[in-house]
Design an enzyme around this catalytic site. Structure first.
Site, PDB file in Angstrom:
ATOM      1  N   ASP A  34       0.823  -1.224   0.000  1.00 52.93           N
ATOM      2  CA  ASP A  34       0.000   0.000   0.000  1.00 52.93           C
ATOM      3  C   ASP A  34       0.847   1.260   0.000  1.00 52.93           C
ATOM      4  O   ASP A  34       0.411   2.310   0.464  1.00 52.93           O
ATOM      5  CB  ASP A  34      -0.893   0.008   1.246  1.00 52.93           C
ATOM      6  N   LYS A 147      -6.437  -0.008   6.769  1.00 53.95           N
ATOM      7  CA  LYS A 147      -5.207   0.212   7.531  1.00 53.95           C
ATOM      8  C   LYS A 147      -5.013   1.693   7.781  1.00 53.95           C
ATOM      9  O   LYS A 147      -5.268   2.528   6.904  1.00 53.95           O
ATOM     10  CB  LYS A 147      -4.008  -0.331   6.755  1.00 53.95           C
ATOM     11  N   GLU A 188      -2.558   0.582  13.480  1.00 47.62           N
ATOM     12  CA  GLU A 188      -1.087   0.609  13.375  1.00 47.62           C
ATOM     13  C   GLU A 188      -0.497   1.834  14.078  1.00 47.62           C
ATOM     14  O   GLU A 188      -0.372   2.908  13.478  1.00 47.62           O
ATOM     15  CB  GLU A 188      -0.655   0.603  11.895  1.00 47.62           C
ATOM     16  N   GLU A 190       2.765   3.037  14.962  1.00 45.57           N
ATOM     17  CA  GLU A 190       4.192   2.675  14.785  1.00 45.57           C
ATOM     18  C   GLU A 190       5.098   3.597  15.588  1.00 45.57           C
ATOM     19  O   GLU A 190       5.129   4.811  15.368  1.00 45.57           O
ATOM     20  CB  GLU A 190       4.606   2.732  13.309  1.00 45.57           C
ATOM     21  N   LYS A 230      -1.232  -3.808  14.212  1.00 47.93           N
ATOM     22  CA  LYS A 230       0.019  -3.819  13.433  1.00 47.93           C
ATOM     23  C   LYS A 230       1.029  -2.937  14.165  1.00 47.93           C
ATOM     24  O   LYS A 230       1.132  -1.733  13.913  1.00 47.93           O
ATOM     25  CB  LYS A 230      -0.254  -3.300  12.014  1.00 47.93           C
ATOM     26  N   SER A 272       7.605  -4.158   9.354  1.00 49.78           N
ATOM     27  CA  SER A 272       9.032  -4.511   9.356  1.00 49.78           C
ATOM     28  C   SER A 272       9.929  -3.322   9.672  1.00 49.78           C
ATOM     29  O   SER A 272      11.093  -3.524  10.054  1.00 49.78           O
ATOM     30  CB  SER A 272       9.444  -5.179   8.044  1.00 49.78           C
ATOM     31  N   GLY A 273       9.434  -2.097   9.518  1.00 50.65           N
ATOM     32  CA  GLY A 273      10.114  -0.926  10.049  1.00 50.65           C
ATOM     33  C   GLY A 273      11.568  -0.715   9.644  1.00 50.65           C
ATOM     34  O   GLY A 273      12.330  -0.149  10.420  1.00 50.65           O
ATOM     35  N   GLY A 274      11.962  -1.181   8.468  1.00 47.13           N
ATOM     36  CA  GLY A 274      13.332  -0.934   8.018  1.00 47.13           C
ATOM     37  C   GLY A 274      14.323  -2.022   8.398  1.00 47.13           C
ATOM     38  O   GLY A 274      15.512  -1.927   8.092  1.00 47.13           O
ATOM     39  N   SER A 301       2.906  -8.161   8.684  1.00 48.38           N
ATOM     40  CA  SER A 301       2.266  -7.302   7.685  1.00 48.38           C
ATOM     41  C   SER A 301       3.383  -6.435   7.133  1.00 48.38           C
ATOM     42  O   SER A 301       3.491  -5.251   7.426  1.00 48.38           O
ATOM     43  CB  SER A 301       1.170  -6.441   8.330  1.00 48.38           C
ATOM     44  N   TYR A 364       5.812   8.891   6.291  1.00 52.01           N
ATOM     45  CA  TYR A 364       4.644   8.564   5.484  1.00 52.01           C
ATOM     46  C   TYR A 364       4.951   7.523   4.443  1.00 52.01           C
ATOM     47  O   TYR A 364       5.956   7.599   3.788  1.00 52.01           O
ATOM     48  CB  TYR A 364       4.089   9.824   4.811  1.00 52.01           C
TER      49      TYR A 364
END
Ligand code: F1X
Length: 364
Positions: A34, A147, A188, A190, A230, A272-274, A301, A364
């Site tokens: 997405d 999401k 989510e 984060e 998430k 997974s955040g990098g 995800s 973003y």
């Protein structure tokens, strides 16, 4: 006393909880495809491919046209608005291709960050205006989950109580609107990995954020059985000099979740955040082997950690379709194993799968 003004009927609740459970059944997880036009542009730039609508379409066609066995490891795919209405080269809508494979179709609903004045560059997320109408239309167009990504940063005075509260409230309001329209909300919040903080500090912040989110979801009468979470895994900041093992990450992550996420939530699908593809898989596997009570499905995800080696293999060339699909299927399969605590790394990992995918200040 039962609630006097029930938010959902028994039929609505049944539909929502069945959708949520389907997405995370048997080690399945979510492909987060997405990326907004801008974010996809960053991904394509890394492989020297121009960010045109046709190039975005071509890459996604390659992913979505893998053979049907993908539905053993991918339960849902999150799309960006543009992709929901795109077709493959034979003229078939992507969303129908996914549905025929038994994959649940989701949509990104947030519309990016907006500054919270008077804070240390903190943000809230936009997209609540007109959200109900958008959800109703998406449901008609075959979408079954949404999401919404809120971004919180660890820094001096961050995340502030205002940023935590405001983002939790927006997530809860979004979740309520989704459920009213028959969409399972993926919630989510984060905590991004920028900074030099240690594992313990990330755990502390993640617990504060999740506790506030679940209080807000309760205040908004959100039906937890019809939601998915998430979250970030609990990791040290990207610039932290101390390194931690997957087992340490797993213990900190499951402890934070155990303290804050109700057992009614059917599934927790990490972002997974990098992290590199391989680290995201190893950490997920360790999380599923962590010896603490785990009443929820613990799955994935992933955006970057499912697509990085596929993007590298593709390089914008149709001739690389097979290699691209093989790379994607491999990541989907190993993450499905990790979501059941059954991943055994074999041989040496490819260069693409061990490369860090961190992007600084990924708002973003
Ligand atoms: O951290 P990852 O796994 O790459 O992506 C997580 C994610 O929420 O962030 C991206 C930006 O909104 C989305 O494309 C994706 O769904």
């Amino acid at each position: 006393m039962a609630h006097q003004f029930p938010a959902l009927t028994a039929e609505q609740k049944k539909e929502l909880s069945e959708i949520a459970q389907r997405i995370v059944a048997n080690g399945k997880g979510i492909l987060a495809a997405d990326e907004s036009v801008g974010t996809m542009g960053n991904r394509l730039q890394r492989i020297n491919v121009e960010n045109t609508e046709e190039n975005r379409r071509q890459f996604r066609e390659i992913l979505f046209s893998v053979d049907n066995s993908i539905s053993q490891s991918i339960g849902g795919v999150i799309l960006f608005h543009e992709t929901l209405y795109q077709k493959d080269s034979q003229g078939k809508l992507f969303r129908n291709i996914l549905k025929e494979k038994g994959i649940v179709v989701g949509i990104k609903l947030d519309q990016g960050t907006a500054p919270l004045a008077g804070t240390n560059k903190e943000t809230t997320i936009q997209g609540l205006d007109g959200l109900s109408q958008r959800c109703a239309q998406y449901k008609k167009d075959g979408v079954d989950f949404g999401k919404w990504r809120a971004v919180l940063r660890i820094d001096k005075q961050c995340p502030s109580p205002l940023a935590i509260q405001e983002n939790a409230n927006a997530l809860a309001r979004y979740a309520s609107i989704c459920q009213q329209n028959g969409l399972v909300p993926i919630v989510e919040p984060e905590v991004i990995p920028d900074g030099d903080h240690d594992l313990e500090h990330c755990q502390y912040v993640t617990e504060k954020v999740l506790a506030t989110v679940y209080k807000a979801l309760n205040d908004h009468h959100v039906y937890l059985e019809g939601t998915l979470l998430k979250p970030n895994m609990v990791t040290a900041g990207h610039a932290c000099t101390k390194k931690y093992t997957p087992q340490q990450v797993a213990m900190a992550t499951v402890t934070a979740l155990h303290r804050t996420v109700p057992a009614a939530v059917p599934g927790i699908c990490f972002l997974s955040g990098g992290m590199s593809e391989e680290d995201a898989t190893l950490n997920l596997n360790a999380i599923n082997l962590c010896p603490l009570p785990k009443p929820w499905k613990l799955s994935f995800s992933y955006g970057r950690a499912l697509q990085a080696s596929a993007l590298a293999a593709w390089g914008g060339k149709a001739a690389n379709k097979k290699a691209t699909q093989e790379a994607f299927v491999k990541r989907a399969m190993v993450n499905c194993q990790a979501a059941q605590g059954k991943y055994i790394p074999m041989g040496s990992s490819s260069a693409a799968s061990t490369q860090s995918l961190f992007t600084a200040n990924y708002t973003y």
